[in-house]
Design an enzyme around this catalytic site. Structure first.
Site, PDB file in Angstrom:
ATOM      1  N   GLU A  36     -39.368   2.224 -28.493  1.00 48.40           N
ATOM      2  CA  GLU A  36     -40.539   1.362 -28.613  1.00 48.40           C
ATOM      3  C   GLU A  36     -40.464   0.467 -29.845  1.00 48.40           C
ATOM      4  O   GLU A  36     -39.861   0.818 -30.860  1.00 48.40           O
ATOM      5  CB  GLU A  36     -41.816   2.221 -28.676  1.00 48.40           C
ATOM      6  CG  GLU A  36     -42.000   3.091 -27.440  1.00 48.40           C
ATOM      7  CD  GLU A  36     -43.403   3.617 -27.312  1.00 48.40           C
ATOM      8  OE1 GLU A  36     -44.300   2.835 -26.970  1.00 48.40           O
ATOM      9  OE2 GLU A  36     -43.607   4.809 -27.569  1.00 48.40           O
ATOM     10  N   ASP A  37     -41.103  -0.709 -29.739  1.00 44.97           N
ATOM     11  CA  ASP A  37     -41.301  -1.606 -30.876  1.00 44.97           C
ATOM     12  C   ASP A  37     -39.993  -1.828 -31.637  1.00 44.97           C
ATOM     13  O   ASP A  37     -39.905  -1.564 -32.839  1.00 44.97           O
ATOM     14  CB  ASP A  37     -42.356  -1.016 -31.815  1.00 44.97           C
ATOM     15  CG  ASP A  37     -43.694  -0.775 -31.124  1.00 44.97           C
ATOM     16  OD1 ASP A  37     -43.771  -0.928 -29.901  1.00 44.97           O
ATOM     17  OD2 ASP A  37     -44.661  -0.424 -31.814  1.00 44.97           O
ATOM     18  N   CYS A  75     -46.429  -3.570 -25.301  1.00 42.88           N
ATOM     19  CA  CYS A  75     -45.761  -2.702 -24.326  1.00 42.88           C
ATOM     20  C   CYS A  75     -46.291  -2.752 -22.901  1.00 42.88           C
ATOM     21  O   CYS A  75     -45.504  -2.908 -21.957  1.00 42.88           O
ATOM     22  CB  CYS A  75     -45.744  -1.263 -24.827  1.00 42.88           C
ATOM     23  SG  CYS A  75     -47.370  -0.527 -25.057  1.00 42.88           S
ATOM     24  N   ASP A 284     -38.961  -1.712 -25.699  1.00 50.11           N
ATOM     25  CA  ASP A 284     -39.976  -2.264 -24.792  1.00 50.11           C
ATOM     26  C   ASP A 284     -40.509  -3.625 -25.241  1.00 50.11           C
ATOM     27  O   ASP A 284     -41.275  -4.257 -24.525  1.00 50.11           O
ATOM     28  CB  ASP A 284     -41.117  -1.261 -24.560  1.00 50.11           C
ATOM     29  CG  ASP A 284     -41.896  -0.912 -25.811  1.00 50.11           C
ATOM     30  OD1 ASP A 284     -41.503  -1.336 -26.919  1.00 50.11           O
ATOM     31  OD2 ASP A 284     -42.910  -0.194 -25.694  1.00 50.11           O
ATOM     32  N   HIS A 285     -40.124  -4.085 -26.416  1.00 47.14           N
ATOM     33  CA  HIS A 285     -40.382  -5.447 -26.918  1.00 47.14           C
ATOM     34  C   HIS A 285     -39.830  -5.499 -28.328  1.00 47.14           C
ATOM     35  O   HIS A 285     -39.056  -4.625 -28.732  1.00 47.14           O
ATOM     36  CB  HIS A 285     -41.877  -5.817 -26.872  1.00 47.14           C
ATOM     37  CG  HIS A 285     -42.782  -4.819 -27.528  1.00 47.14           C
ATOM     38  ND1 HIS A 285     -42.902  -4.687 -28.898  1.00 47.14           N
ATOM     39  CD2 HIS A 285     -43.598  -3.873 -27.003  1.00 47.14           C
ATOM     40  CE1 HIS A 285     -43.757  -3.719 -29.177  1.00 47.14           C
ATOM     41  NE2 HIS A 285     -44.182  -3.200 -28.041  1.00 47.14           N
TER      42      HIS A 285
END
Length: 571
Positions: A36-37, A75, A284-285
């Protein structure tokens, strides 16, 4: 003797050839490792601040993709694109989130409602015989149908599949999430859950507790990165003790994530599955720091991706083509020798149905928690065009969650004291230009707007026209009030649409199931105690002594009731 040796060699060659042919003809397993992130913070993407042995090995044995972009800087909309192959703003998945802050903005909770024919990519793979597991985050902007996964839980693992069944397994790593920068600092979970995946008898300490209540203290947290490391701070943040500490946390979290990735890869190797598994690693980004997450600058959109192919095919190559999250679903189908669905707005970049390289990627930013904006972006390999539909509104949105990051809190203090420079103040402007154009190669932090520069007029027009084409194609209406969006998704009704109950019939000694709701997925169990629902696609045989449990669900609708049927009563 020579004849004997020759026969042995021929036999070995024959056995080896048969084995290779058998492997080649088997459907490939697919493993997704999702963090994530995550910006380009690792050595294989040019950042040598820390050592990530497992990801570096994966990159050495695989292909590095430096131009992957999420469809949003946050997300849930991005995960909606990954799950469906459709842009979030085309299906009502663009606001973060569809089920949070609804009382604040005065709308009911809702879910994205894609066209009737749209299915989750995992369901499409299940129909082809794949065992699909998700460990364990969902967050798709809609409730997944029961047909989406064989298992979606903290225990989900390829090890729970049937013998020799091909698998699509997803593991989500939470250590790099934005909240990992909050104070007091400490890892989210006391134990590395991926070490125990597949063992349903294992119970974690504090299992089921919220992340906030299940944190290590900083003293308990493993230190992978020296606190004396001097980190490079991007120019839109101020280089001081606060931002240095947050960068230390960020890199320490990445190092822990790398350790967990290594644990899953070791399980794959221990199971003898490397030779027939395509491994994806991606985020996810973009990054979690202020002016990264939620924005559609590259710092919020670009995330690293590594793909390792069986036999290390194309190992060490860097593939610079533009890629978008909407390309994932069609690519999975292509890798499993299925033609991408016509409704999918992305395109395959690998496999039998690989398409021509794309020229542009697109992105959107709308509501985040209790605050709404309307921004669209299009980018080629060098330039990004941004259109602001609310130029009278400030860039900065006072999102409470983000303001828990010490660097964000410190930035606001420094802003009020007049201590931020020109670049650091850009985010806090009270209004913004209608159009922005950035040279992302020569200005990677997107600080110098070229929209008014006559030298770049042709590029501005080109990208503006491309944005108009894209908005028309996906039927996106930027700045549409969210209340009107919900009305549109619900076909003018005031309540969420409901999936009709399925109808079960017995014809020609087979069970036939139907549902009057167009596009509804139908799941069934011949054993009500079974952990997963089978995906109904055609009539099937069943023993008369068995009971049948049936449920229907169209994405974005309320699912039907679970219907229990006695087969003997149908005959």
């Amino acid at each position: 003797m020579k004849q004997y040796i020759f026969l042995i060699l021929i036999t070995v060659f024959f056995i080896t050839s048969c084995k290779q042919e058998k492997i080649a003809n088997k459907p490939p397993n697919i493993l997704w490792l999702v963090t994530e992130d995550m910006g380009h913070y690792i050595p294989s993407f040019g950042d040598s601040t820390i050592v990530t042995p497992h990801l570096s090995k994966l990159a050495k044995e695989g292909v590095v993709y430096p131009n992957l972009h999420s469809t949003s800087g946050v997300c849930a909309p991005s995960r909606a694109a990954i799950a469906t192959g459709m842009y979030p703003s085309s299906i009502g998945a663009n606001h973060m989130r569809t089920t949070s802050y609804n009382d604040v903005i005065g709308i009911p909770k809702y879910g994205a409602v894609p066209p009737a024919e749209v299915k989750m990519i995992s369901e499409l793979l299940r129909k082809q015989g794949y065992y699909c597991s998700n460990n364990y985050k969902t967050d798709y902007q809609f409730k997944p149908p029961v047909t989406a996964w064989d298992e979606s839980s903290p225990y989900a693992h390829w090890r729970n599949r049937g013998k020799d069944q091909p698998f699509f397994a997803v593991f989500n790593f939470t250590e790099t999430h934005e909240s990992g920068l909050f104070e007091p600092y400490g890892f989210r979970e006391i134990e590395t859950r991926h070490y125990y995946s597949g063992d349903r008898n294992y119970k974690w300490k504090g299992f089921g507790k919220s992340h906030a209540k299940n944190r290590m203290t900083e003293a308990e947290t493993p230190v992978h990165v020296s606190k004396n490391t001097k980190f490079k701070i991007p120019p839109y943040l101020q280089d001081n003790e606060v931002s240095q500490r947050d960068l230390w946390k960020l890199y320490n979290n990445i190092a822990e994530m790398d350790k967990q990735v290594g644990a899953v890869l070791k399980q794959l190797e221990d199971d003898g599955l490397l030779d027939n598994t395509i491994i994806f690693f991606y985020g996810d980004h973009g990054g979690p720091m202020p002016r990264e997450k939620r924005l559609i600058y590259d710092s919020g959109l670009k995330t690293p991706m590594i793909i390792r192919f069986p036999d290390k095919k194309n190992a060490g190559i860097k593939d610079g083509q533009l890629l978008s999250f909407v390309d994932f679903a069609p690519t999975l189908l292509s890798l499993t020798k299925q033609e991408p669905k016509e409704y999918m707005q992305g395109q395959a970049f690998l496999g039998d149905f690989k398409a021509k390289e794309r020229n542009y990627i697109h992105a959107a930013a709308d509501r985040f928690d209790g605050f709404t904006d309307a921004i669209r972006a299009v980018k080629d390999k060098q330039f990004k065009y941004i259109r602001n539909y609310r130029p009278e509104q400030a860039y900065y949105l006072p999102i409470t969650y983000r303001e828990k990051i010490p660097t964000m809190e410190n930035l606001l203090i420094l802003k009020n004291e007049g201590k931020l420079n020109e670049f650091q103040m850009q985010w806090f402007r009270e209004s913004k230009p209608k159009e922005e154009l950035f040279d992302c190669l020569n200005d990677p932090f997107e600080l110098n707007n070229l929209a008014e520069n006559p030298k770049y007029k042709e590029k501005l027009i080109e990208l503006s026209n491309e944005m108009d084409r894209w908005l028309s194609e996906i039927k996106d209406t930027p700045n549409l009030p969210e209340k009107e969006l919900v009305t549109k998704l619900w076909n003018g009704k005031k309540t969420k649409p409901i999936t009709e109950d399925p109808v079960v019939q017995f014809e020609n000694n087979k069970v036939k199931i139907s549902c009057d709701t167009e596009g509804a997925s139908i799941g069934y169990k011949t054993n009500p105690k079974a952990k997963s629902w089978s995906v109904y696609s055609k009539p099937f045989s069943i023993e008369s002594k068995e009971n049948l449990l049936v449920k229907a669900h169209r994405i974005g609708y309320v699912p039907s009731k679970s219907i229990q049927v006695n087969i003997a009563d149908l005959k």
